[in-house]
Write a protein that holds these residues in place. Structure first.
Motif, PDB file in Angstrom:
ATOM      1  N   TYR A  36      31.947  44.783  34.955  1.00 22.96           N
ATOM      2  CA  TYR A  36      33.144  45.176  35.701  1.00 22.96           C
ATOM      3  C   TYR A  36      32.728  45.966  36.930  1.00 22.96           C
ATOM      4  CZ  TYR A  36      36.054  44.076  31.617  1.00 22.96           C
ATOM      5  OH  TYR A  36      36.704  43.432  30.589  1.00 22.96           O
ATOM      6  N   GLN A  38      34.176  49.036  39.502  1.00 22.78           N
ATOM      7  CA  GLN A  38      35.185  50.072  39.631  1.00 22.78           C
ATOM      8  C   GLN A  38      35.016  50.801  40.959  1.00 22.78           C
ATOM      9  OE1 GLN A  38      35.286  53.175  36.595  1.00 22.78           O
ATOM     10  NE2 GLN A  38      37.453  53.563  36.998  1.00 22.78           N
ATOM     11  N   GLY A  41      38.964  55.965  42.263  1.00 18.48           N
ATOM     12  CA  GLY A  41      40.402  56.105  42.137  1.00 18.48           C
ATOM     13  C   GLY A  41      41.127  54.865  41.646  1.00 18.48           C
ATOM     14  N   ARG A  42      40.367  53.873  41.188  1.00 16.99           N
ATOM     15  CA  ARG A  42      40.986  52.628  40.717  1.00 16.99           C
ATOM     16  C   ARG A  42      40.477  52.261  39.334  1.00 16.99           C
ATOM     17  NH1 ARG A  42      43.374  49.269  44.590  1.00 16.99           N
ATOM     18  NH2 ARG A  42      43.375  50.151  46.686  1.00 16.99           N
ATOM     19  N   GLY A  43      41.189  51.348  38.690  1.00 17.31           N
ATOM     20  CA  GLY A  43      40.742  50.851  37.403  1.00 17.31           C
ATOM     21  C   GLY A  43      39.649  49.814  37.558  1.00 17.31           C
ATOM     22  N   PRO A  44      38.849  49.611  36.521  1.00 24.50           N
ATOM     23  CA  PRO A  44      37.792  48.584  36.575  1.00 24.50           C
ATOM     24  C   PRO A  44      38.389  47.189  36.755  1.00 24.50           C
ATOM     25  CG  PRO A  44      37.425  50.094  34.744  1.00 24.50           C
ATOM     26  CD  PRO A  44      38.804  50.378  35.278  1.00 24.50           C
ATOM     27  N   PHE A  46      37.332  43.089  36.234  1.00 22.88           N
ATOM     28  CA  PHE A  46      36.403  42.158  35.579  1.00 22.88           C
ATOM     29  C   PHE A  46      35.686  41.295  36.602  1.00 22.88           C
ATOM     30  CE2 PHE A  46      34.787  39.384  32.376  1.00 22.88           C
ATOM     31  CZ  PHE A  46      34.893  38.108  32.886  1.00 22.88           C
ATOM     32  N   LEU A  89      30.122  48.621  35.713  1.00 18.39           N
ATOM     33  CA  LEU A  89      30.110  48.927  34.283  1.00 18.39           C
ATOM     34  C   LEU A  89      29.754  47.680  33.486  1.00 18.39           C
ATOM     35  CD1 LEU A  89      33.635  50.649  34.146  1.00 18.39           C
ATOM     36  CD2 LEU A  89      31.453  51.802  34.440  1.00 18.39           C
ATOM     37  N   PHE A 100      32.123  50.201  26.487  1.00 15.07           N
ATOM     38  CA  PHE A 100      31.661  50.276  27.866  1.00 15.07           C
ATOM     39  C   PHE A 100      30.489  51.227  28.023  1.00 15.07           C
ATOM     40  CE2 PHE A 100      34.726  47.985  30.483  1.00 15.07           C
ATOM     41  CZ  PHE A 100      35.736  47.749  29.568  1.00 15.07           C
TER      42      PHE A 100
END
Lengths: 110, 115
Positions: A36, A38, A41-44, A46, A89, A100
């Motif tokens: 992933y 990232q 300030g954001r989500g991971p 895919f 990640l 993770f």
């Protein structure tokens, strides 16, 4: 106990070079391994999934290898660009729910 | 498609207060997850759900409760907030688990500070 290791030190490379990130694991028999991205300030998000019986997977400038003997996955970004700068990640799934790693920060310098 | 949305985006609580974080997904995914992310600790699974009406504990469930009354929603509750729960909370969903279609879709996160 199960352990996933990603280099905690940031990887600094020059634009145009190939970035290689490592994910090592112990006491694990993952059926799948995922990578992933990232951004701060954001989500991971895919990127790629590779199965235990696959040696290599590619997607555009990305390449992932999975060596179940070495218990290691390598994540390569070829012709890297400053826009590739982010934290990457890895996630391992042995049966049901992925676990993770802590991620490695990649910084690509222009 | 909005994907996975989380509300609120930011919240400051005092110790002992309660709150509920809401996660919603519009992809008809069966599986939903709540993670917390702390500096140097990576993503840690709090609770997850494999379908409407079901929930299960993850790696760090203490101090949290969850509910999945509707397939599209997954709620995370803090009954009595503690400073140790200061973190960024991410919700995620996936079509399945244990297979090739289990890539997780993450929400934008909720930044929670407990004073």
């Amino acid at each position: 106990s199960q352990k996933i290791e990603q280099n905690s030190e940031a990887l600094n490379i020059q634009e145009g070079k190939t970035a290689t990130l490592t994910c090592n694991y112990t006491n694990y028999s993952p059926a799948y391994l995922q990578w992933y991205r990232q951004d701060p300030g954001r989500g991971p998000v895919f990127l790629l999934l590779i199965r235990e019986n696959e040696k290599e997977k590619r997607k555009e400038r990305l390449k992932v290898t999975f060596d179940t003997t070495l218990k290691q996955s390598l994540f390569h970004i070829t012709a890297s660009q400053p826009a590739d700068s982010a934290t990457y990640l890895c996630a391992l799934e042995g049966g049901y729910i992925p676990t993770f790693g802590r991620g490695t920060s990649l910084i690509v310098h222009p | 498609n909005a994907g996975v949305t989380q509300t609120p985006k930011f919240r400051v609580l005092k110790t002992g207060q309660s709150m509920t974080l809401l996660c919603a997904q519009d992809m008809n995914h069966e599986y939903m997850y709540w993670y917390r992310q702390d500096p140097g600790m990576g993503l840690r699974l709090i609770h997850y759900s494999v379908g409407e009406g079901t929930t299960a504990k993850g790696e760090v469930p203490d101090g949290y409760n969850v509910s999945r009354l509707k397939k599209q929603n997954f709620l995370l509750g803090l009954e009595s907030a503690a400073p140790s729960q200061t973190s960024v909370y991410f919700c995620a969903s996936s079509y399945s688990a244990g297979g090739s279609y289990n890539e997780q879709f993450f929400g934008p996160g909720t930044r929670l500070t407990v004073l």
